[in-house]
Write an enzyme that holds these catalytic residues in place. Structure first.
Site, PDB file in Angstrom:
ATOM      1  N   SER A   1     -45.737  -3.971  -6.801  1.00  0.00           N
ATOM      2  CA  SER A   1     -46.029  -5.727  -7.529  1.00  0.00           C
ATOM      3  C   SER A   1     -46.413  -5.339  -8.709  1.00  0.00           C
ATOM      4  O   SER A   1     -46.350  -5.992  -9.601  1.00  0.00           O
ATOM      5  CB  SER A   1     -46.418  -6.634  -6.652  1.00  0.00           C
ATOM      6  OG  SER A   1     -47.609  -7.175  -6.519  1.00  0.00           O
TER       7      SER A   1
ATOM      8  N   LYS B   1     -52.390  -9.754  -8.582  1.00  0.00           N
ATOM      9  CA  LYS B   1     -51.805  -9.964  -9.541  1.00  0.00           C
ATOM     10  C   LYS B   1     -52.617 -10.190 -11.046  1.00  0.00           C
ATOM     11  O   LYS B   1     -53.549 -10.217 -10.674  1.00  0.00           O
ATOM     12  CB  LYS B   1     -50.960 -11.127  -9.280  1.00  0.00           C
ATOM     13  CG  LYS B   1     -49.952 -10.858  -8.092  1.00  0.00           C
ATOM     14  CD  LYS B   1     -48.789 -10.122  -8.112  1.00  0.00           C
ATOM     15  CE  LYS B   1     -48.260 -10.443  -6.954  1.00  0.00           C
ATOM     16  NZ  LYS B   1     -48.377  -9.180  -6.075  1.00  0.00           N
TER      17      LYS B   1
END
Length: 148
Positions: free
Chosen positions: A69, A106
């Site tokens: 990701s 993230k």
């Protein structure tokens, strides 16, 4: 420290090196055209990666990336992250977060009273943090160590 049994993140504490570190040649290595050869025998010193990468030993941890990701930020599967828990989270920092029982890494997006966790891969959704989430910013990523 509490870690869920199903955590995809493996966390390591930095250990104090009991040696001077690896040899370091402070001459610069050309990434363009090859540079003329020099006598490297007298131009080296010792380098400790702990000294270079760890600012706050008591609050720094290592963790291995699991997944794709964050590939747009240069964080690939199996890279080793250096995470400092003493740094203040802020907009655009890359953070290791504990979200609803799992760890994730993230980019933080903060706007007024709202926060999102933004992946750096368009195949993954942006996550809006709400009061329904069990959420904790665990630490800020300061460096990444890659294998080539």
């Amino acid at each position: 420290m509490f870690l869920p049994k199903s955590s995809p993140l493996t966390i390591f504490n930095p250990e104090e090196a009991d040696h001077e570190g690896a040899l370091f040649f402070d001459t610069g290595i050309s990434a363009g055209y090859p540079a003329p050869t020099e006598d490297f025998s007298h131009q080296h010193q010792h380098l400790s990666l702990d000294t270079e990468l760890v600012r706050n030993r008591e609050t720094t941890f290592y963790a291995r990336v699991s997944g794709q990701s964050m590939i747009g930020a240069g964080l690939d599967d199996n890279d080793l992250l250096v995470i400092d828990r003493s740094l203040e989270p802020s907009n655009n920092k890359i953070a290791v977060c504990f979200l609803d029982g799992e760890f994730t890494v993230k980019r933080l997006k903060v706007d007024k009273d709202e926060m999102w966790l933004k992946p750096e891969n368009p195949d993954y959704p942006i996550i809006k943090i709400t009061s329904d989430n069990k959420f904790l910013i665990w630490g800020i990523v300061t460096n990444v160590i890659k294998k080539v």
